[in-house]
Design an enzyme around this catalytic site. Sequence first.
Site, PDB file in Angstrom:
ATOM      1  N   CYS A   1     -16.393  56.070 -40.799  1.00 45.60           N
ATOM      2  CA  CYS A   1     -15.510  57.061 -41.409  1.00 45.60           C
ATOM      3  C   CYS A   1     -16.133  57.600 -42.691  1.00 45.60           C
ATOM      4  O   CYS A   1     -16.668  56.853 -43.507  1.00 45.60           O
ATOM      5  CB  CYS A   1     -14.126  56.526 -41.730  1.00 45.60           C
ATOM      6  SG  CYS A   1     -13.270  55.910 -40.287  1.00 45.60           S
TER       7      CYS A   1
ATOM      8  N   ARG B   1     -21.343  58.959 -40.398  1.00 51.17           N
ATOM      9  CA  ARG B   1     -20.521  57.765 -40.608  1.00 51.17           C
ATOM     10  C   ARG B   1     -19.470  57.572 -39.514  1.00 51.17           C
ATOM     11  O   ARG B   1     -18.826  56.532 -39.434  1.00 51.17           O
ATOM     12  CB  ARG B   1     -19.815  57.859 -41.961  1.00 51.17           C
ATOM     13  CG  ARG B   1     -20.751  57.962 -43.136  1.00 51.17           C
ATOM     14  CD  ARG B   1     -19.972  58.007 -44.420  1.00 51.17           C
ATOM     15  NE  ARG B   1     -19.249  56.780 -44.645  1.00 51.17           N
ATOM     16  CZ  ARG B   1     -19.751  55.706 -45.225  1.00 51.17           C
ATOM     17  NH1 ARG B   1     -20.996  55.720 -45.648  1.00 51.17           N
ATOM     18  NH2 ARG B   1     -19.031  54.626 -45.385  1.00 51.17           N
TER      19      ARG B   1
ATOM     20  N   TRP C   1     -14.339  57.195 -37.243  1.00 55.67           N
ATOM     21  CA  TRP C   1     -14.887  56.268 -36.239  1.00 55.67           C
ATOM     22  C   TRP C   1     -13.725  55.345 -35.902  1.00 55.67           C
ATOM     23  O   TRP C   1     -13.306  54.542 -36.725  1.00 55.67           O
ATOM     24  CB  TRP C   1     -16.063  55.491 -36.838  1.00 55.67           C
ATOM     25  CG  TRP C   1     -16.764  54.609 -35.854  1.00 55.67           C
ATOM     26  CD1 TRP C   1     -17.778  54.950 -35.008  1.00 55.67           C
ATOM     27  CD2 TRP C   1     -16.518  53.210 -35.617  1.00 55.67           C
ATOM     28  NE1 TRP C   1     -18.169  53.873 -34.267  1.00 55.67           N
ATOM     29  CE2 TRP C   1     -17.411  52.787 -34.613  1.00 55.67           C
ATOM     30  CE3 TRP C   1     -15.630  52.288 -36.148  1.00 55.67           C
ATOM     31  CZ2 TRP C   1     -17.443  51.480 -34.146  1.00 55.67           C
ATOM     32  CZ3 TRP C   1     -15.656  50.978 -35.675  1.00 55.67           C
ATOM     33  CH2 TRP C   1     -16.557  50.589 -34.685  1.00 55.67           C
TER      34      TRP C   1
ATOM     35  N   ASN D   1     -10.875  54.741 -44.947  1.00 57.80           N
ATOM     36  CA  ASN D   1     -12.033  54.132 -44.286  1.00 57.80           C
ATOM     37  C   ASN D   1     -11.852  52.633 -44.412  1.00 57.80           C
ATOM     38  O   ASN D   1     -11.757  52.123 -45.527  1.00 57.80           O
ATOM     39  CB  ASN D   1     -13.314  54.588 -45.007  1.00 57.80           C
ATOM     40  CG  ASN D   1     -14.560  53.882 -44.503  1.00 57.80           C
ATOM     41  OD1 ASN D   1     -14.570  53.368 -43.394  1.00 57.80           O
ATOM     42  ND2 ASN D   1     -15.597  53.867 -45.314  1.00 57.80           N
ATOM     43  N   GLY D   2     -11.769  51.934 -43.270  1.00 54.66           N
ATOM     44  CA  GLY D   2     -11.584  50.478 -43.325  1.00 54.66           C
ATOM     45  C   GLY D   2     -10.553  50.051 -42.309  1.00 54.66           C
ATOM     46  O   GLY D   2     -10.250  50.788 -41.369  1.00 54.66           O
TER      47      GLY D   2
ATOM     48  N   GLU E   1     -36.683  44.857 -32.031  1.00 50.15           N
ATOM     49  CA  GLU E   1     -36.339  46.146 -32.634  1.00 50.15           C
ATOM     50  C   GLU E   1     -36.611  47.298 -31.652  1.00 50.15           C
ATOM     51  O   GLU E   1     -35.829  48.248 -31.563  1.00 50.15           O
ATOM     52  CB  GLU E   1     -37.119  46.328 -33.946  1.00 50.15           C
ATOM     53  CG  GLU E   1     -36.923  47.642 -34.649  1.00 50.15           C
ATOM     54  CD  GLU E   1     -35.475  47.993 -35.010  1.00 50.15           C
ATOM     55  OE1 GLU E   1     -34.585  47.147 -34.840  1.00 50.15           O
ATOM     56  OE2 GLU E   1     -35.255  49.138 -35.416  1.00 50.15           O
TER      57      GLU E   1
ATOM     58  N   LYS F   1     -33.718  49.924 -30.477  1.00 48.10           N
ATOM     59  CA  LYS F   1     -33.880  51.368 -30.686  1.00 48.10           C
ATOM     60  C   LYS F   1     -33.639  52.109 -29.380  1.00 48.10           C
ATOM     61  O   LYS F   1     -32.935  53.096 -29.341  1.00 48.10           O
ATOM     62  CB  LYS F   1     -35.309  51.642 -31.136  1.00 48.10           C
ATOM     63  CG  LYS F   1     -35.744  52.095 -32.452  1.00 48.10           C
ATOM     64  CD  LYS F   1     -34.984  52.355 -33.640  1.00 48.10           C
ATOM     65  CE  LYS F   1     -33.648  51.765 -33.880  1.00 48.10           C
ATOM     66  NZ  LYS F   1     -33.411  51.086 -35.087  1.00 48.10           N
TER      67      LYS F   1
ATOM     68  N   GLU G   1     -29.871  51.970 -28.178  1.00 46.23           N
ATOM     69  CA  GLU G   1     -28.844  52.653 -28.973  1.00 46.23           C
ATOM     70  C   GLU G   1     -28.911  54.178 -28.871  1.00 46.23           C
ATOM     71  O   GLU G   1     -27.883  54.827 -28.958  1.00 46.23           O
ATOM     72  CB  GLU G   1     -28.812  52.171 -30.427  1.00 46.23           C
ATOM     73  CG  GLU G   1     -29.861  52.699 -31.360  1.00 46.23           C
ATOM     74  CD  GLU G   1     -29.643  52.231 -32.812  1.00 46.23           C
ATOM     75  OE1 GLU G   1     -30.630  51.885 -33.451  1.00 46.23           O
ATOM     76  OE2 GLU G   1     -28.511  52.230 -33.291  1.00 46.23           O
TER      77      GLU G   1
ATOM     78  N   HIS H   1     -38.542  31.841 -17.506  1.00 42.69           N
ATOM     79  CA  HIS H   1     -37.376  30.950 -17.503  1.00 42.69           C
ATOM     80  C   HIS H   1     -36.111  31.691 -17.076  1.00 42.69           C
ATOM     81  O   HIS H   1     -35.009  31.265 -17.416  1.00 42.69           O
ATOM     82  CB  HIS H   1     -37.211  30.302 -18.882  1.00 42.69           C
ATOM     83  CG  HIS H   1     -38.379  29.446 -19.260  1.00 42.69           C
ATOM     84  ND1 HIS H   1     -38.651  28.255 -18.632  1.00 42.69           N
ATOM     85  CD2 HIS H   1     -39.371  29.629 -20.162  1.00 42.69           C
ATOM     86  CE1 HIS H   1     -39.759  27.728 -19.147  1.00 42.69           C
ATOM     87  NE2 HIS H   1     -40.224  28.555 -20.076  1.00 42.69           N
TER      88      HIS H   1
ATOM     89  N   LYS I   1     -23.271  55.067 -38.675  1.00 36.83           N
ATOM     90  CA  LYS I   1     -24.378  54.634 -39.529  1.00 36.83           C
ATOM     91  C   LYS I   1     -24.019  53.415 -40.370  1.00 36.83           C
ATOM     92  O   LYS I   1     -24.805  52.503 -40.524  1.00 36.83           O
ATOM     93  CB  LYS I   1     -24.767  55.803 -40.442  1.00 36.83           C
ATOM     94  CG  LYS I   1     -25.955  55.523 -41.342  1.00 36.83           C
ATOM     95  CD  LYS I   1     -27.208  55.398 -40.527  1.00 36.83           C
ATOM     96  CE  LYS I   1     -28.436  55.121 -41.370  1.00 36.83           C
ATOM     97  NZ  LYS I   1     -29.535  54.666 -40.510  1.00 36.83           N
TER      98      LYS I   1
END
Length: 609
Positions: free
Chosen positions: A2, A27, A74, A100-101, A482, A486, A489, A505, A604
């Site tokens: 947000c 955001r 969001w 936001n929260g 990583e 990447k 996402e 395994h 983000k």
Amino acid sequence: MCGIVGYLGSQDAVSVLMNGLKTLEYRGYDSAGVAYLNEGTLEVRKKMGRIAVLDDYLGTQQWHTQIGIGHTRWATHGRPSDRNAHPHFDCTNKFAVVHNGIIENFAELRERLQANGHRFVSETDTEVLAHLVEEAYRGNLRLALRDALLQVRGSYTVVLLSEHHPDRIVASRKDNPLVAGIGDGEYFVASDIPALLPHTRDIYLLNAGEIVELTPDGINIVDFQDRPVHKEIFHVNWDAQAAERGGYPHFMLKEICEQPLAIQNTLGGRLTPDGSGIQLKEISLNSEQIRNFSKVAIVACGTAYHAGMVGKYVFEKLARIPVEVDLASEFRYRDPLIDPQTLVVIVSQSGETADTMAALREARKRGCHVLAVTNVVGSSVAREADDVIYTWAGPEIAVASTKAYTTQVLVMYLLGLLFAKERGTITQEQESGIVAALKKVPDQLKEILEQKEQIQDLAEQYHDCQDVFFLGRGLDYAVALEGALKLKEISYIHAEAYAAGELKHGTLALIVEGVPVVALATQDDLLEKLISNVKEVKAREGTVIGLCLGKQELVDDACDHVIRLPETSSLVAPLLSVVPLQLFAYYMAAARGCDIDKPRNLAKSVTVE
Ligand code: AGP
């Protein structure tokens, strides 16, 4: 999670808010809205979807409003919809809030408010705030906000606008970021600095438990006892262009290409005057403290956690000290075995990640020295840690982290070297050898970036695949993690990273004809072992893309494609090898037509648990 803006001044408020929201769209981007006073009446416009949808809805109308608040969402409570979009109102439509929260006790508050006759129109937790303000209001907006917030549990930044006070905006924060900007007769609040940069570089960084009030006379900050808070103005020394795309099709590509400079900036100033060693003057830890630590715990989320994984290998190799790397969301609840002899290193690009903040506080509660590695000056992580090392990557806007990661990794080397030096586990010669390799990284990154077409070609060939596996041993495994994150996402392709020795395994069962496997092969002493694992893949007809350092010939025969990196030591290789993986993810996503900078379901800055 947000983005919030608030504006009071003589410009058209709706335009200022919309431009601010566009900057903050990274955001959250499932719905957006603005509330403003139009000739004294509180009005709202909100729409599900990207900010562009709201923009279209607002049309070309000329607005004559000088005060307003805005939000890009969001979703946490309630699916994305027009109704659940912020701002939210009380029953009288006199108070509008953006938040936001997460209000954790919203269900009980809502029940009580409903019993008192309040009517709710959305499924959000935020709406309770508007009704709480309505109940608490006795003629003073600031106090009404405070009294409402005293009843909530959870995390918040909240901004309030009311028809009763057409000349002011009040806002407060607890766990989520909030800055206030001082312009020329105009004042702002926002979740992040870039939203303010077109208007001002003079800002206040607000702390938890503070309430900020914007009026035509200026900015007034008080605490929850309504006592004035005196704060220094923070002058932002980077400009708005740093947070713009600058001709690149996506922020992500721009940020990948900015890595030579980001590394140079993060390394510069941390070299000894003769350039052969490193120094970290910004931290308070002395030699005795460094020698007395019995272990290091690196705690972070997502990409920052992967930087911590590189840190583990580097620290243990150089400084011979045990290092644990923890996901912040696990660390905070697992009663970790840490004590004042543990150095806790918190890694966070944004410096605002909720789980990472909670881990930081847990570590401090247990008496640990907390050292933060963050990219955002004045962020919560920076403010609450005992020491901070900033990664000078510049603003990172794309949701997928790239230059923040490489600079975090660089800091792991700097810290590892410092510890090794102080604990006497490396010689001066070894230190200067590693520093020399680090100094070459910016130019070597430029070389890699010049060959990005090779990676684009590979992406063109493989973008239709269902799964990609990333293999590596030692430091290569840390980078493989990583690379897989990447890819998944931003391209939505299923990707997994494995320590190459683990393949047999279980995961080998998934390798069938044509499945792409990216094999990182930069670790000289593990190369033969890695090649054996590549052969296991080839025997199952998987397609192998090898990534190796300049001279490693062994790889050519074993792989279907080879990406060659400039020559460096195996220790420093992660700073180079991750870049082709970032480019691979980028071009795969581009070939699939994905929304690269704003991948679905993500945001983000993850300021909720
Ligand atoms: C990275 O590409 C991700 N978007 C994500 O994993 C991110 O690194 C994570 O949320 C941690 O964020 P932070 O560094 O701001 O704490």
